[in-house]
Design an enzyme around this catalytic site. Structure first.
Site, PDB file in Angstrom:
ATOM      1  N   GLU A  47      40.631  36.561  44.715  1.00 36.57           N
ATOM      2  CA  GLU A  47      39.509  36.115  45.304  1.00 36.57           C
ATOM      3  C   GLU A  47      39.078  36.968  46.655  1.00 36.57           C
ATOM      4  O   GLU A  47      40.064  36.873  47.401  1.00 36.57           O
ATOM      5  CB  GLU A  47      39.421  34.583  45.563  1.00 36.57           C
ATOM      6  CG  GLU A  47      38.019  34.146  46.347  1.00 36.57           C
ATOM      7  CD  GLU A  47      38.113  32.631  46.479  1.00 36.57           C
ATOM      8  OE1 GLU A  47      37.058  32.065  47.011  1.00 36.57           O
ATOM      9  OE2 GLU A  47      39.224  32.156  46.712  1.00 36.57           O
ATOM     10  N   LYS A 114      30.407  32.584  42.506  1.00 38.32           N
ATOM     11  CA  LYS A 114      31.165  31.297  42.466  1.00 38.32           C
ATOM     12  C   LYS A 114      30.246  30.056  42.861  1.00 38.32           C
ATOM     13  O   LYS A 114      29.382  30.152  43.532  1.00 38.32           O
ATOM     14  CB  LYS A 114      32.191  31.355  43.833  1.00 38.32           C
ATOM     15  CG  LYS A 114      32.995  30.126  43.815  1.00 38.32           C
ATOM     16  CD  LYS A 114      34.243  30.397  44.918  1.00 38.32           C
ATOM     17  CE  LYS A 114      35.140  29.445  45.305  1.00 38.32           C
ATOM     18  NZ  LYS A 114      36.052  29.479  46.353  1.00 38.32           N
ATOM     19  N   CYS A 150      38.471  30.547  41.746  1.00 37.34           N
ATOM     20  CA  CYS A 150      39.205  29.701  42.506  1.00 37.34           C
ATOM     21  C   CYS A 150      38.604  28.087  42.489  1.00 37.34           C
ATOM     22  O   CYS A 150      38.944  27.471  41.315  1.00 37.34           O
ATOM     23  CB  CYS A 150      39.211  29.875  44.111  1.00 37.34           C
ATOM     24  SG  CYS A 150      40.377  29.062  45.223  1.00 37.34           S
TER      25      CYS A 150
END
Length: 540
Positions: A47, A114, A150
């Protein structure tokens, strides 16, 4: 769909926040290794790998969007012969996304934003990022591969969304900080997501220290049944590959050992200290060597991190310092190849007592005189730091930081505090563990009763409960947020619990002025636990 296996390379890198060029070079090198040495079909990076994590308000620098776009364009051109999944910050006007892009032979073939932005503990992503809402699934050699980032894997929605969009394999990019139980949580969660959604998952994480965080790597993969098929080592950069689907009868290529907590915490402290010293350009580290257990462990961590030749231990005895304290500190420094100097503080202490005498008047000696010694030592260390450039490592532990058993502008002086999130009971455990790798900490340092040596016959237990009582109280009150009533119900004496809770609350102002140190527990002081200094609230 194709029937052959794909080889997925997880590039577990130690990227530096802000080092866009250096991070891009690392990615090119890792992709080349994955392609040429391992024959990988895809390489995935952590990430925000292009910028580093967490970038915090660095994201707001006006020149950053163009620097990111230039680097990403060049990176896409250089990553030839192997598709890559790259984490980076995406700018859309004033809107920023925590994003990933899939590049293949110079083209950007897929893109993801994300969706789940963590805003708890050490994370503050909603301060900067806007969440995405769409899945990302791309084709790779006849297979369908999804991408998430994540926190997306900790929530149920994004994985299910990727599955609904046709994903058979999910690649999850991470910058997941270390704490001692973290890997068990990760692998359990990945198994659950894989079983629920009937898809395999590759989880790539970064390594390295970044201010108050340290990243442990331990990238891993699970198959559709949730069985672990890869676990990379802790705190080591590298390219680690997994074949998906695994050929029939194939054994996992690598399942790194599940190391004991002492080893993981010690290596976390060492990695964090090394990266803090090196990335900030310090030639070495300065430590006040008291002959006690805290400074002994800090010296060991520092010497293991950057080499004994870059560590300078300074003993500063006073009239209250036992001779054996100096002997033990010098002994350890010699064992570890650390420079050692002894600078007595008696002359300075006497002079300051004389200077303050007319103002102190006939008041009895107390913590003012005790702390004066610590502040002299802090001034000496900071003067040496100014002259020679070494960073001062504060040696206080979490137990002391919690209850304020530390001197502001004294032993709290320093640029980095490697033991800041290590309980006193764990300091002993880590010292004993370090000696299993080679005995460098004198046994007497480990077995002596702890003392600040600021007055005659002083012991920590003069003012605090035994640490094997105090530490569980702090853990319950700070890390788990338990009430006084709950902690007492667990068997702790109410007087001890109320004393500890009161000290924790009253000493927040000290902790705000403490040096940064690496998080290794569930909830660390500083970035992780944010508590008001001025608050009218009882110890509930």
């Amino acid at each position: 769909m194709g029937d052959s296996s794909l080889r997925i390379a997880l590039a577990q890198l130690n990227v530096w926040v802000g080092d866009i060029e250096g991070n891009a070079r690392q990615m090119v090198d890792a992709a080349t290794t994955a392609r040429d040495e391992y024959g990988a079909d895809l390489v995935a990076f952590p990430e925000m790998a292009l910028l580093g994590y967490p970038p915090d308000d660095l994201l707001l620098r006006r020149g950053l969007p163009s620097a990111i776009d230039t680097a990403l364009t060049r990176l896409a051109q250089e990553l030839r012969g192997i598709p890559a999944v790259i984490g980076y910050p995406e700018y859309d006007g004033d809107i920023i996304y925590n994003a990933a892009v899939v590049v293949r032979d110079g083209a950007r073939i897929a893109h993801y934003r994300k969706q789940c932005l963590p805003n708890y503990g050490v994370f503050d992503e909603r301060r900067h990022y806007r969440p995405g809402d769409a899945p990302c699934v791309f084709e790779l050699a006849g297979r369908r591969v999804g991408v998430t980032i994540c926190e997306d894997i900790w929530e149920a929605g994004p994985a299910a969304q990727a599955k609904a969009a046709g994903a058979e394999l999910l690649v999850n990019l991470n910058a997941s900080p270390f704490h001692v139980e973290k890997q068990t949580e990760r692998e359990s969660l990945l198994a659950q997501r894989a079983q629920t959604n009937d898809l395999a998952i590759c989880y790539v994480n970064c390594v390295g220290g970044q201010d108050e965080l340290v990243f442990d790597g331990r990238s891993c993969a699970v198959d559709r049944q949730g069985t672990l098929t890869l676990r990379a080592p802790a705190f080591e950069s590298g390219v680690y590959c997994v074949d998906w689907p695994a050929p029939a009868g194939d054994t996992p290529a690598l399942i790194a050992a599940d190391e004991p907590p002492e080893a993981l915490i010690y290596d976390a402290l060492m990695r964090a200290t090394r990266d803090y010293i090196d990335r900030n350009g310090f030639p070495g580290a300065l430590i006040g060597a008291s002959g006690g257990i805290d400074s002994a462990l800090a010296m060991a961590v520092a010497a293991d991190a950057v080499g004994g030749e870059r560590v300078w231990a300074v003993s500063m005895p006073s009239r209250y310092t036992a001779d054996i304290s100096n002997v033990d500190a010098a002994d350890q420094a010699e064992r570890m190849g650390v420079r050692y100097d002894e600078v007595p503080i008696e002359n300075g202490f006497s002079a300051l007592l004389d200077t303050l005498g007319p103002l102190f008047g006939d008041r009895a000696p107390d913590t003012a005189e005790e702390n004066l010694q610590s502040r002299i030592r802090g001034a000496l260390l900071m003067s040496l730091s100014n002259k020679f450039g070494h960073v001062v490592l504060a040696t206080g532990n979490k137990s002391e930081m919690a209850v304020g058993y530390a001197t502001l502008y004294g032993d709290m002086c320093g640029g980095f505090a490697p033991l800041k999130d290590v309980y006193k009971t764990w300091v002993y455990r880590l010292a004993k563990f370090r000696n299993t790798r080679g005995e460098v900490i004198p046994e007497r340092v480990i077995t002596r009763a702890p003392s600040a040596e600021l007055r005659d016959d002083q012991a920590d237990t003069d003012t605090l409960p035994e640490y094997d009582v105090l530490d569980p109280i702090i853990e319950a009150y700070v890390e788990r947020g338990e009430s006084i009533e709950d902690i007492c119900a667990a068997g702790f004496a109410e007087d001890d619990v109320r004393q500890a809770a009161g000290l924790i609350r009253r000493n927040e102002y000290k902790r705000r002025q403490a040096a940064p140190g690496p998080k290794v527990t569930l909830r660390a002081f500083g970035r992780d636990r944010r508590y008001p200094i001025t608050a009218v609230y009882g110890d509930l």
